[in-house]
Scaffold this active site. Structure first.
Site, mmCIF file in Angstrom:
data_model
loop_
_atom_site.group_PDB
_atom_site.id
_atom_site.type_symbol
_atom_site.label_atom_id
_atom_site.label_comp_id
_atom_site.label_asym_id
_atom_site.label_seq_id
_atom_site.Cartn_x
_atom_site.Cartn_y
_atom_site.Cartn_z
ATOM 1 N N GLU A 99 72.449 37.920 80.746
ATOM 2 C CA GLU A 99 72.560 36.469 80.220
ATOM 3 C C GLU A 99 71.996 36.272 78.850
ATOM 4 O OE1 GLU A 99 71.131 31.954 81.719
ATOM 5 O OE2 GLU A 99 70.634 33.647 82.801
ATOM 6 N N ARG A 336 64.813 46.983 91.786
ATOM 7 C CA ARG A 336 64.453 46.802 90.388
ATOM 8 C C ARG A 336 63.438 47.567 89.870
ATOM 9 N NH1 ARG A 336 64.174 40.857 89.214
ATOM 10 N NH2 ARG A 336 63.898 41.431 86.923
ATOM 11 N N LYS A 346 60.056 35.610 79.845
ATOM 12 C CA LYS A 346 60.625 35.061 78.569
ATOM 13 C C LYS A 346 59.662 33.787 78.226
ATOM 14 C CE LYS A 346 64.934 34.478 79.673
ATOM 15 N NZ LYS A 346 64.987 35.440 80.995
#
Length: 658
Positions: A99, A336, A346
């Site tokens: 994204e 992950r 972020k």
């Protein structure tokens, strides 16, 4: 779905927030159960491992355990990834779908390697598809930097696509979904949606939305009103009619997820102002996989529960055979990569980059404004773990690929401490970069019993383990510089380097020196050491590095330590600014008067001299500073002034800088 910048899948209903599923404990239990089942399947298909035979090249580089290949055999031809391929042996088509709402971080390196490497290993293709369905958070710079990072890691997409390329087709399928009575327009509030899903903790009785039974013609009319901009942002959604009230369906990914919503910012980087509504991730991703004929949709385990909604939508639109992987993409999930001791969020990195202001209420009702200045210089600050920061710090791309390869791919999440990441980098650099002498905090040493014009050219190999290889000439003169850390005004039994009256060796110099005296400047700091060349058959107990005083190059050198004084910075108080108290004041130590030997000029001709099989390369000059650390040239360097970044220290020091 391959470690995209988003934190988790979202249904994005009007005003909808967390939680949107069962309790965290229930979800964690379900996740562990899924991992356990996946592991059983993994071991069932895993072929017998065989020990690879090292090539001559591998033997020459025996100090490292990984090669520079982006597709190591042990990662794709055995274990979990081999099992995935064996489930569906068709021409491989994968995709990496980030994204574009932020910079990629170290965790994405695994997703990039898995998707591009899997396709390369099985002679397939991999798309770079931007999941650009949320114009409120997307910026052009993120598109550019994501492409840049993928190229830096050595991968080339078969094609760069965007979810927005298919907006018209997605919209048409949304109308078709309504006409098949598999979607409806909903104007419920956030609170109403949560009640339908069992209340705030999602443990209560679930019940259908009142709009669920509205005629398809009515939903179609309302959906077109959404398209035409007649609804305010957040006031309405198109929801998929899944299995909300089915008692056998405990999966929140089947609780009538949102398919379309109205956003506050309608301007899109690719489509401009054409659209007033945008599809959600849950609606878009599987359909774009089908449009691009993706064979293996590889994603991380937090999307395990999404597999059922992924398949459901494809099946109801006749784009996948029910309960079969023969037609349509096959989703499979792997663990992950998480690097502990770092900040990858972020939102939190933004606070570190821009600084923060908090309004704190006192017990007496008054309000205190707390302002915290920026803690780093930008998203590419070498103390961060974004990929652009890691690259600027000087970490070679193949070292990251080797790191991912060493970890392997299974269904379990991989939690790695930063020192293990640095150890992998150190192992790669040890055999791929030359060695030079760098003095961070120089003190001049005058060899008084040598002539004023004394000069002895010393030939030193760039790699001491290959003495017949490339070398440079370092002039030894009457005046040299040593590092302040190598000298003490008073000697002690546990100190083996330079001190008054002590004999010490100089690296690669055929004679030792004896410290005679020293002088101090006005601030009380030693600025000149007087010494003599000595004739001695006895080998000195220690050798120190040095640089010529007159011909060495002045540089600014930066050493990096941990950004935080705690091991788990994510557990700090980020809501009211408490994180600032745990920032490490020594996370960056700058030496503005450092000196590097003149042999550094030779490196600019050959750069690093290593072009890995991945194709990844850059223009950074890297070297090992003897007894100091691994360094690279920073992008702030100019013709007037060199700036060096320490990539990693020479050896692990978990307490360094604290």
């Amino acid at each position: 779905m391959a470690d995209p910048p988003k934190e988790a899948p979202s249904s994005e209903a009007p005003g909808e927030g967390d939680p949107k599923g069962p309790s965290k404990r229930a979800l964690e239990k379900e996740r562990k159960k899924a991992e356990k089942l996946a592991k059983k399947a993994e071991y069932a298909v895993r072929p017998k491992e065989s020990k690879p035979t090292p090539s001559a090249k591998d033997k020459d580089a025996s100090s490292t355990t990984a090669t520079t290949s982006t597709t190591p055999t042990n990662m794709f031809n055995q274990g979990w990834l081999s099992g995935v391929y064996n489930e569906k042996k068709v021409p491989v088509r994968t995709r990496f779908p980030p994204e574009p709402n932020g910079y990629l971080h170290i965790g994405h390196a695994k997703a990039i390697t898995v998707n591009f490497g899997f396709a390369k290993n099985y002679d397939g293709i991999c798309y770079l598809r931007f999941d650009d369905t949320n114009p409120e958070k997307e910026e052009e710079i993120y598109f550019r930097k994501i492409k840049e990072m993928i190229a830096w890691l050595g991968f080339k997409p078969h094609e760069v696509t965007h979810s927005s390329d298919h907006f018209q087709r997605l919209y048409d399928l949304a109308e078709e979904l309504i006409q098949r009575d598999k979607a409806y327009v909903c104007t419920c509030s956030k609170e109403e949606v949560n009640l339908q899903r069992g209340g705030p903790d999602n443990r209560g009785k679930r019940f259908a939305c009142s709009h669920r039974s509205r005629p398809t013609s009515e939903s179609l009319t309302e959906f077109r009103r959404m398209r035409d901009g007649e609804y305010a942002p957040g006031s309405v959604t198109l929801r998929m009619k899944q299995s909300l009230t089915d008692p056998t369906e405990g999966n929140p990914q089947m609780w009538d997820l949102a398919a379309y919503r109205v956003t506050a910012n309608n301007h899109h980087p690719q489509t401009g102002d054409k659209w007033k509504i945008y599809p959600t991730y849950d609606f878009t991703h599987c359909l774009c996989d089908a449009f691009e004929s993706i064979s293996h949709s590889l994603c991380t385990t937090e999307f395990y529960q999404s597999r059922v909604s992924y398949n459901w939508l494809l099946e109801v639109l006749d784009m996948k055979k029910p309960k079969s992987e023969e037609m349509g993409p096959m989703q499979r999930e792997y663990g992950r990569l998480n690097v502990e001791g770092t900040i990858l969020s972020k939102r939190r990195i933004t606070m570190l980059v821009n600084g923060s202001t908090f309004e704190i209420k006192n017990p007496d009702g008054t309000t205190l404004t707390k302002t915290i200045p920026p803690a780093v210089r930008g998203w590419d600050d070498p103390r961060l773990y974004t990929l652009i920061a890691i690259r600027r710090r000087g970490v070679p791309a193949p070292a990251i690929l080797n790191f991912v390869s060493e970890l392997g791919v299974t269904t379990a999440n991989t939690n790695i401490q930063t020192y293990k990441f640095e150890s992998s980098i150190r192992k790669y650099l040890e055999r791929t970069v030359p060695r030079l002498m760098l003095v961070l905090d120089p003190i001049k040493v005058v060899l008084e019993n040598l002539a004023e014009d004394f000069r002895q050219d010393i030939t030193i190999p760039f790699d001491p383990k290959t003495p017949s290889g490339a070398s440079r000439i370092v002039p030894l003169t009457r005046e040299i510089c040593i590092d302040r850390s190598d000298f003490r005004e008073e000697d002690s039994v546990d100190f083996f380097r330079a001190a008054p009256g002590k004999v010490v060796g100089l690296s690669n110099v055929p004679f030792p020196i004896k410290i005679v005296s020293f002088e101090k400047d006005g601030q009380g700091r030693v600025n000149i050491i007087k010494a003599e060349k000595v004739e001695s058959a006895e080998k000195p107990k220690a050798y120190i590095h040095w640089v010529p005083a007159q011909t060495s190059l002045p540089v600014t050198a930066r050493q990096y330590n941990t950004l935080f004084l705690v091991e788990e910075p994510n557990s700090l108080d980020w809501k009211s600014g408490g994180y600032a108290d745990a920032l490490n004041p020594k996370s960056e130590v700058i030496f503005e008067k450092a000196l590097i030997e003149p042999g550094f000029k030779e490196l600019g001709k050959e750069k690093e001299g290593v072009v890995p099989e991945s194709g990844a390369s850059d223009d950074l000059v890297r070297f090992q500073a003897v007894r100091t650390g691994y360094f690279s040239v920073d992008t702030e360097s100019t013709a007037e002034g060199l700036v060096l970044n320490q990539i990693v220290s020479l050896k692990e020091d978990s307490g360094k800088g604290k």
